[in-house]
Design an enzyme around this catalytic site. Structure first.
Site, PDB file in Angstrom:
ATOM      1  N   GLY A 266       0.173   6.712  -4.927  1.00  0.00           N
ATOM      2  CA  GLY A 266      -0.877   6.534  -5.915  1.00  0.00           C
ATOM      3  C   GLY A 266      -0.585   6.989  -7.328  1.00  0.00           C
ATOM      4  N   ASP A 313      -1.826  -5.112   4.405  1.00  0.00           N
ATOM      5  CA  ASP A 313      -0.385  -5.361   4.409  1.00  0.00           C
ATOM      6  C   ASP A 313      -0.064  -6.365   3.311  1.00  0.00           C
ATOM      7  OD1 ASP A 313       2.265  -6.073   4.915  1.00  0.00           O
ATOM      8  OD2 ASP A 313       2.027  -6.024   7.088  1.00  0.00           O
ATOM      9  N   ASP A 331       5.123  -2.303  -6.649  1.00  0.00           N
ATOM     10  CA  ASP A 331       6.173  -1.285  -6.559  1.00  0.00           C
ATOM     11  C   ASP A 331       6.749  -1.446  -5.160  1.00  0.00           C
ATOM     12  OD1 ASP A 331       7.702   0.875  -7.564  1.00  0.00           O
ATOM     13  OD2 ASP A 331       6.546   2.236  -6.306  1.00  0.00           O
ATOM     14  N   CYS A 384      12.581   1.571  -6.947  1.00  0.00           N
ATOM     15  CA  CYS A 384      13.328   2.799  -7.274  1.00  0.00           C
ATOM     16  C   CYS A 384      14.744   2.705  -6.704  1.00  0.00           C
ATOM     17  CB  CYS A 384      12.601   4.044  -6.771  1.00  0.00           C
ATOM     18  SG  CYS A 384      12.239   4.053  -4.998  1.00  0.00           S
TER      19      CYS A 384
END
Length: 449
Positions: A266, A313, A331, A384
């Site tokens: 979050g 999902d 993300d 990332c």
């Protein structure tokens, strides 16, 4: 001689990680929840665990060179006692050789037998005498040398040499083994950065402004963050500057509808709500209820009430949301190879074969989430990781198959201290060795029709 409690705790955690495949952060938190441990013990045990995991390949290689017994034939407890000992000998400055060896011997007595303790003592003493003459692989096989010297799997090193060359790869490996800055984000709904810095200093925390983002603060001596009054009052949220950059580039406006399809834990969703001045709607979705509960807790602490959490999902299309969002954040699940500094066990849990499965998942999520955008809306696809096949190649494949979408440049949204030319084209790749952030990819896509 009494067994050192911090080192014994570190040994139990290391055993849990290496033998039970436990996640390092979960195992550390579970074992350190112990009233017998002082704060200094918790800190030392944490350093020992993460340091040993970080250098595990190198440590095992060195043990193999100086042990008369093959590593796979050693008991798991004795193997991990040796690992902790070697880490202290090679990678800490303030621990005397005698302390590293003697405490390892005591642990070997408790978790092995008398012969085990003599064996551990002999191996560690031998290594301590030869620290400056460790026989690393020959540099003629550069991938093998770098793999052992910097403790990264050889397939990973080979892949990065192919992508970036030897010099860049070595700098990247060095950076991955460094301790990253601890970054927090000022909650501008409640305070400003200078006020937060002043309050942190009063709480005994050494803090300074971040490198790039105006809300960012670097903590130089972080400890027990959750016990700080500034945290309890919701004046900040833990978040890396690379992650903050995703919200900045998404550039949401007050009153808009934003969907964060893979939201937990979050950090980006709460930053988006903060940028929107807590005015509008942010739909934060994830597949795990307990992770959504963490987002809700953060919202209450930060004073945010525009975030709605839902279990969903991202691989399943929600027909009710098609064409409804002004902005979408993906993300995406990824290999995580950009955050090795923070989670060193990622190096060993990832395999080359997994990348194909991950990219299939990323493509699916992007194709579905893009359908939620209104015409004229914007989407951020971020990860990332530093692997092109999870990043720009995913975006390029999507654009080639979807004529109504195109990359949208965002150079005007970039911090002045972070000038990356590809932002004009609509994407950036950050590297820990170049930018002193997590390895992070961000792209911005506009739906034109």
């Amino acid at each position: 001689m009494a067994v050192d409690l911090a080192r014994e705790t570190a040994l139990k955690i290391l055993y849990d990680i290496t033998e039970n495949q436990a996640y390092s952060n979960i195992s550390v938190n579970r074992h350190l929840d112990n009233d017998k441990l002082r704060e200094i013990d918790r800190s030392f045990a944490t350093e020992l665990v993460y340091g040993t995991v970080k250098w595990l390949l190198q440590i095992d290689y060195i043990i193999g060179k100086y042990s008369s017994v093959k590593l796979k034939k050693l008991s798991p407890w004795i193997k991990n006692v040796l690992r902790l000992g070697v880490y202290q000998l090679l990678h800490t400055d303030r621990i005397p050789v005698s302390a590293a060896c003697n405490t390892a011997v005591e642990l070997a007595k408790r978790y092995g037998h008398q012969a085990s303790s003599r064996f551990v003592n002999a191996v560690l003493r031998n290594i301590s005498k030869n620290i400056d003459n460790i026989p690393y692989p020959d540099k003629s096989d550069i991938a093998s040398y770098l793999s052992i010297f910097y403790s990264h799997p050889v397939w990973m090193v080979q892949k990065w040499i192919e992508l970036y060359g030897k010099e860049f790869t070595e700098e990247l490996l060095k950076s991955n083994n460094q301790v990253p800055d601890f970054i927090i984000r000022t909650n501008t709904l409640k305070t400003d950065r200078q006020t937060l810095l002043d309050l942190l200093h009063k709480e005994g925390i050494n803090a300074e402004p971040g490198r790039y983002i105006e809300e960012a603060v670097i903590l130089k001596n972080p400890s027990s963050i959750s016990n700080l009054e500034t945290f309890k009052k919701g004046y900040f949220q833990v978040q890396d500057e690379s992650s903050m950059l995703a919200g900045k580039i998404l550039d949401p406006k007050e009153g808009e509808t934003v969907i964060d399809v893979c939201s937990a834990p979050g950090g980006k969703a709460t930053h988006i709500a903060q940028i929107m001045n807590n005015n509008g709607t942010v739909l934060a979705r994830d597949i795990y209820e307990h992770k959504l509960n963490l987002i809700e807790q953060s919202c209450r602490r930060l004073g945010i009430d525009i975030i709605k959490t839902e279990i969903h999902d991202a691989c399943d299309i929600d027909e009710n949301l098609i064409g409804k969002a002004d902005r979408v954040l993906i993300d995406a699940p990824c290999s995580g190879l950009g955050i090795i500094r923070k989670k060193p066990d990622i190096k060993y849990s990832r395999t080359e074969n997994e990348l194909k499965e991950i990219t299939d998942l990323q493509q699916k999520i992007l194709n579905i989430a893009a359908r939620y955008l209104k015409v004229g809306g914007y989407l951020i696809y971020s990860t990332c990781t530093i692997q092109p096949q999870e990043n720009l190649e995913i975006v390029q494949d999507f654009l080639a198959k979807n004529a109504g979408f195109k990359l949208s440049g965002f150079r005007e949204l970039m911090p002045s201290a972070l000038d990356i030319s590809s932002s004009e084209e609509g994407y950036i790749q950050l590297y820990p060795n170049i930018n002193q952030t997590d390895g992070f990819f961000i792209s911005k896509i506009k739906r034109e029709k």
